[in-house]
Design a protein around this motif. Structure first.
Motif, PDB file in Angstrom:
ATOM      1  N   LEU A 101       4.233  99.669   9.260  1.00 60.88           N
ATOM      2  CA  LEU A 101       3.722  99.121  10.520  1.00 60.88           C
ATOM      3  C   LEU A 101       2.409  98.382  10.281  1.00 60.88           C
ATOM      4  O   LEU A 101       2.213  97.264  10.785  1.00 60.88           O
ATOM      5  N   ASP A 102       1.521  98.968   9.480  1.00 62.42           N
ATOM      6  CA  ASP A 102       0.251  98.301   9.147  1.00 62.42           C
ATOM      7  C   ASP A 102       0.504  96.967   8.450  1.00 62.42           C
ATOM      8  O   ASP A 102      -0.135  95.958   8.759  1.00 62.42           O
ATOM      9  N   ARG A 105       1.968  94.349  10.881  1.00 61.86           N
ATOM     10  CA  ARG A 105       0.946  93.860  11.828  1.00 61.86           C
ATOM     11  C   ARG A 105      -0.003  92.880  11.147  1.00 61.86           C
ATOM     12  O   ARG A 105      -0.434  91.894  11.759  1.00 61.86           O
ATOM     13  N   ARG A 106      -0.325  93.160   9.867  1.00 59.10           N
ATOM     14  CA  ARG A 106      -1.181  92.229   9.114  1.00 59.10           C
ATOM     15  C   ARG A 106      -0.487  90.877   8.945  1.00 59.10           C
ATOM     16  O   ARG A 106      -1.093  89.819   9.117  1.00 59.10           O
ATOM     17  N   GLU A 108       1.901  89.633  10.808  1.00 60.98           N
ATOM     18  CA  GLU A 108       2.013  88.988  12.124  1.00 60.98           C
ATOM     19  C   GLU A 108       0.696  88.323  12.512  1.00 60.98           C
ATOM     20  O   GLU A 108       0.676  87.192  12.998  1.00 60.98           O
ATOM     21  N   ALA A 109      -0.389  89.020  12.239  1.00 65.13           N
ATOM     22  CA  ALA A 109      -1.714  88.478  12.571  1.00 65.13           C
ATOM     23  C   ALA A 109      -2.030  87.229  11.749  1.00 65.13           C
ATOM     24  O   ALA A 109      -2.794  86.360  12.178  1.00 65.13           O
ATOM     25  N   GLU A 133       8.652  97.331  16.087  1.00 66.50           N
ATOM     26  CA  GLU A 133       7.460  97.492  16.930  1.00 66.50           C
ATOM     27  C   GLU A 133       6.573  96.251  16.897  1.00 66.50           C
ATOM     28  O   GLU A 133       5.516  96.222  17.520  1.00 66.50           O
ATOM     29  N   THR A 134       6.981  95.240  16.144  1.00 58.24           N
ATOM     30  CA  THR A 134       6.201  93.999  16.041  1.00 58.24           C
ATOM     31  C   THR A 134       7.067  92.838  16.520  1.00 58.24           C
ATOM     32  O   THR A 134       8.226  93.018  16.879  1.00 58.24           O
TER      33      THR A 134
END
Length: 202
Positions: A101-102, A105-106, A108-109, A133-134
């Motif tokens: 997940l981390d 998210r990185r 995606e950012a 979840e992303t």
């Protein structure tokens, strides 16, 4: 994955190896390597260790073939490792879920929208749960041993085909085959900056 899991990975591989050699069929180290998704040299090293500990004995067949048989101590060790890994998988699920997940998210950012998975096993399923979840989309799944199967609606293709079709980030989605898959991708000219491993700092 985190370095702390290396010892657990070693004993997990021992468990897999002990599980594969319960029968009396002659098995080559190359066949064991293929079934477990680890290098032949690593299989050889594990087998020598298991024989030295008295968990496995070697039976010769004609044509230079061998059967690796569990001793009574080997059966007991297999049971012990199986019990140990019940708790390991609970821990693996929790850690892998957060690590992936981390990572997602990185990505995606940083503007990434599509990713590919490389390696299909129980860890890949955990990674997929985190991906959902992303806003990232899974567009390709590669695994030479599982090509032709379907992973959550995405066809599984060989590494060569996957690399040819997908130019974006490739997520190593197998703990057992992590090193081998990374090397295979590099051999197919995928750059280090395209390969991502959860729990490993960039």
């Amino acid at each position: 994955m985190n370095v702390n899991n290396e010892k657990s990975l070693e004993s997990y591989r021992s468990l897999l190896l002990l599980s594969e050699i319960t029968g009396e069929e002659p098995l080559s180290q190359r066949e064991l390597s293929r079934r477990l998704g680890i290098a032949v040299g690593l299989v050889n090293s594990y087998l020598k260790n298991l024989v030295a500990k008295g968990y496995v004995r070697v039976k010769n067949f004609p044509s230079n073939r061998y059967a690796y048989l569990l001793t009574p101590q080997g059966l007991a060790e297999k049971s012990r490792l199986a019990y140990q890994h019940l708790s390991y998988f609970t821990s693996l699920y929790t850690v892998a879920r957060q690590d992936y997940l981390d990572l997602f998210r990185r990505l995606e950012a940083s503007g990434v929208r599509e990713v590919a998975f490389c390696g299909v096993d129980e860890v890949a399923e955990v990674a997929y749960l985190s991906l959902r979840e992303t806003g990232l989309k899974l567009v390709a799944v590669m695994d030479d041993g599982r090509a032709g199967e379907v992973f959550f609606g995405v066809p599984v293709v060989s590494l060569a085909n996957g690399v040819r079709e997908h130019r974006g980030p490739v997520i190593i989605s197998s703990l057992k085959q992590r090193d081998g898959l990374t090397q295979a991708l590099r051999g197919l000219s995928v750059t280090a900056s395209q390969i991502f491993i959860a729990g490993v700092a960039e």
